[in-house]
Design a protein around this motif. Structure first.
Motif, mmCIF file in Angstrom:
data_model
loop_
_atom_site.group_PDB
_atom_site.id
_atom_site.type_symbol
_atom_site.label_atom_id
_atom_site.label_comp_id
_atom_site.label_asym_id
_atom_site.label_seq_id
_atom_site.Cartn_x
_atom_site.Cartn_y
_atom_site.Cartn_z
ATOM 1 N N LEU A 54 -80.311 22.396 -17.919
ATOM 2 C CA LEU A 54 -80.791 21.073 -18.343
ATOM 3 C C LEU A 54 -82.299 21.093 -18.592
ATOM 4 C CD1 LEU A 54 -80.172 18.077 -18.850
ATOM 5 C CD2 LEU A 54 -80.542 17.659 -16.415
ATOM 6 N N PHE A 55 -83.004 21.697 -17.671
ATOM 7 C CA PHE A 55 -84.464 21.767 -17.786
ATOM 8 C C PHE A 55 -84.879 22.506 -19.056
ATOM 9 C CE2 PHE A 55 -88.676 23.522 -16.887
ATOM 10 C CZ PHE A 55 -89.332 22.405 -16.401
ATOM 11 N N ASP A 56 -84.259 23.644 -19.295
ATOM 12 C CA ASP A 56 -84.600 24.444 -20.478
ATOM 13 C C ASP A 56 -84.259 23.693 -21.768
ATOM 14 O OD1 ASP A 56 -85.488 26.441 -18.848
ATOM 15 O OD2 ASP A 56 -83.671 27.676 -18.995
ATOM 16 N N TYR A 57 -83.111 23.045 -21.748
ATOM 17 C CA TYR A 57 -82.683 22.352 -22.959
ATOM 18 C C TYR A 57 -83.648 21.212 -23.311
ATOM 19 C CZ TYR A 57 -79.914 19.781 -26.349
ATOM 20 O OH TYR A 57 -79.503 19.136 -27.488
ATOM 21 N N ILE A 58 -83.981 20.409 -22.314
ATOM 22 C CA ILE A 58 -84.855 19.261 -22.585
ATOM 23 C C ILE A 58 -86.264 19.721 -22.951
ATOM 24 C CG2 ILE A 58 -85.948 17.234 -21.535
ATOM 25 C CD1 ILE A 58 -83.378 16.693 -20.059
ATOM 26 N N ASN A 59 -86.706 20.780 -22.317
ATOM 27 C CA ASN A 59 -88.026 21.315 -22.683
ATOM 28 C C ASN A 59 -88.058 21.781 -24.128
ATOM 29 O OD1 ASN A 59 -89.673 20.918 -20.506
ATOM 30 N ND2 ASN A 59 -89.171 22.843 -19.488
ATOM 31 N N LYS A 60 -86.941 22.278 -24.568
ATOM 32 C CA LYS A 60 -86.890 22.854 -25.912
ATOM 33 C C LYS A 60 -86.597 21.791 -26.973
ATOM 34 C CE LYS A 60 -84.991 26.970 -28.182
ATOM 35 N NZ LYS A 60 -84.030 28.108 -28.025
ATOM 36 N N HIS A 61 -85.665 20.882 -26.661
ATOM 37 C CA HIS A 61 -85.211 19.941 -27.680
ATOM 38 C C HIS A 61 -85.538 18.478 -27.376
ATOM 39 C CE1 HIS A 61 -82.408 23.485 -27.826
ATOM 40 N NE2 HIS A 61 -82.658 23.383 -29.123
ATOM 41 N N GLY A 62 -86.003 18.221 -26.174
ATOM 42 C CA GLY A 62 -86.104 16.816 -25.770
ATOM 43 C C GLY A 62 -84.715 16.326 -25.402
ATOM 44 N N HIS A 63 -84.639 15.190 -24.738
ATOM 45 C CA HIS A 63 -83.295 14.777 -24.298
ATOM 46 C C HIS A 63 -82.479 14.152 -25.420
ATOM 47 C CE1 HIS A 63 -84.308 10.496 -24.008
ATOM 48 N NE2 HIS A 63 -85.379 10.806 -23.308
ATOM 49 N N GLY A 64 -83.184 13.564 -26.410
ATOM 50 C CA GLY A 64 -82.454 12.949 -27.513
ATOM 51 C C GLY A 64 -81.445 11.941 -27.015
ATOM 52 N N SER A 65 -80.240 12.037 -27.520
ATOM 53 C CA SER A 65 -79.177 11.157 -27.039
ATOM 54 C C SER A 65 -78.571 11.752 -25.779
ATOM 55 C CB SER A 65 -78.096 11.000 -28.108
ATOM 56 O OG SER A 65 -76.941 10.420 -27.539
#
Length: 347
Positions: free
Chosen positions: A25-36
DNA sequence: AAACTGTTCAACCGCGTGACC
DNA sequence: AGGTCACGCGGTTGAACAGTT
């Protein structure tokens, strides 16, 4: 801590997050932002609901979250804001960078709420204090009142079978109470309280920030244009009722910078209540109770609390009498003995 | 040492609200 | 105007932990 992992029928995981999930989760949001949030779990490859991901991020993974125990300053801020805003945890959290609403809510429920609803250890009676009209007694009525209060509190504690603290815990609690309320006493709130008391002692009172109970019984009056200003505070009468009322009003004013919130007082049946709120909605201000606690706690502020010993027991009763069902629930939980005691002792 | 009890706090649940169609 | 969706908020839950018996 927390709940153990489990899965529902849809294969969506619930319960405690694993370190692997946190990392994803941390890596994903850091990379893409949380978006939807709804689509995030699928995109990130997590078997979680979007809601669960949002909660995990906002309450735990967010990099700007402050770790560690709450500082005394933060505790005082929470108490002050909770007294003003009520259980608006998100609003309170917005005033405290690095702290989440969930964290503050938990801290309130598990620490501060209990602490504020527990009678505080009181200083030993100050034998230098004399009371008017009773030269035979070295103690003021208030001090004796406090001593009785403490005595009964000890008795009540002895009757309670659970969670009786050890000696070391009691000492720690007592030290905390001293530090905590001394800090409050030294804050703007305490300053307001001292200032108004000084004004009254200097005899500069006159008008009426708060009407006497006899002349304005059962009235509900907005102060000035809806708030209490320093002019109002400087024009107080010399009655005990008014002293108490104005002091509490000062606290309300100094502790809240919002112009939208107005403050009211109500004198009814010889008792003076304090309200604050927006529009038609008002609720009693808890800060007066805090000040009452300050007045009754800590050897460290004994010299200052002595200044209040000219208040009659009636005045104390006015401070301690709390209108029911109006936001003072924090004093009712687990403290029926305390409330009952106040009712008995303040008559 | 084991059983019991109380406390903590991460996570869940349900509801309210605003945006969008 | 009414329905749906996404999100945020506040209250509650319950496993892990800590303290007591």
């Amino acid at each position: 801590m927390g709940r153990s992992p489990c899965c529902n029928k849809d294969g969506v995981k619930k319960g405690a997050w694993s370190t692997e999930e946190d990392q994803i989760l941390f890596d994903y949001i850091n990379k893409h932002g949380h978006g939807s949030w709804r689509t995030l779990p699928k995109n990130a490859g997590l078997l979680r609901w979007g809601k669960s991901c949002r909660l995990r991020w906002t309450n735990y993974l967010r990099p700007d979250i402050k770790r560690g125990p709450f500082t005394p300053d933060e505790e005082a801020t929470i108490v002050k804001l909770q007294g003003t805003l009520g259980n608006k945890w998100a609003a309170i959290a917005s005033q405290m960078p690095g702290r989440t609403d969930n964290e503050i809510k938990n801290f309130w429920n598990t620490h501060l709420k209990k602490r504020l609803s527990t009678p505080l250890p009181l200083p030993l009676p100050n034998t230098n204090i004399k009371i008017e009209g009773d030269s035979s007694s070295p103690l003021s009525t208030t001090t004796r009142h406090m001593a009785q209060w403490e005595s009964t509190r000890v008795e009540a504690e002895a009757r309670l079978p659970s969670s009786r603290p050890g000696k070391q815990q009691q000492q720690q609690q007592h030290k905390f109470n001293q530090d905590y309320y001394l800090k409050l006493w030294n804050s703007d709130i305490g300053k307001s309280f001292r200032d108004i008391n000084k004004v009254q002692k200097d005899g500069r009172g006159g008008g009426g920030g708060c009407e006497s109970s006899t002349s304005q019984a059962s009235s509900l009056t907005k102060l000035g244009s809806g708030s209490v200003d320093d002019d109002t505070l400087a024009t107080t009468t010399t009655t005990t009722t008014t002293k108490t009322c104005s002091a509490a009003a000062a606290i309300v004013k100094r502790s809240d910078s919002s112009e939208a919130i107005h403050h009211q007082h109500k004198v009814e049946g010889g008792l003076c209540y304090y309200y604050e709120g927006i529009g038609e909605e008002t609720k009693p201000c808890r800060l007066d109770v805090m000040m009452m606690m300050m007045m009754s706690s800590s050897d460290s502020i004994t010299s200052t609390t002595n200044e209040f010993t000219n208040y009659s027991d009636t005045a104390l009763k006015q401070l301690l009498d709390i209108p029911g069902g109006s936001g003072m629930d924090f004093l009712e939980d687990e403290s029926d003995d305390f409330i009952n005691f106040l009712d008995l002792r303040c008559v």
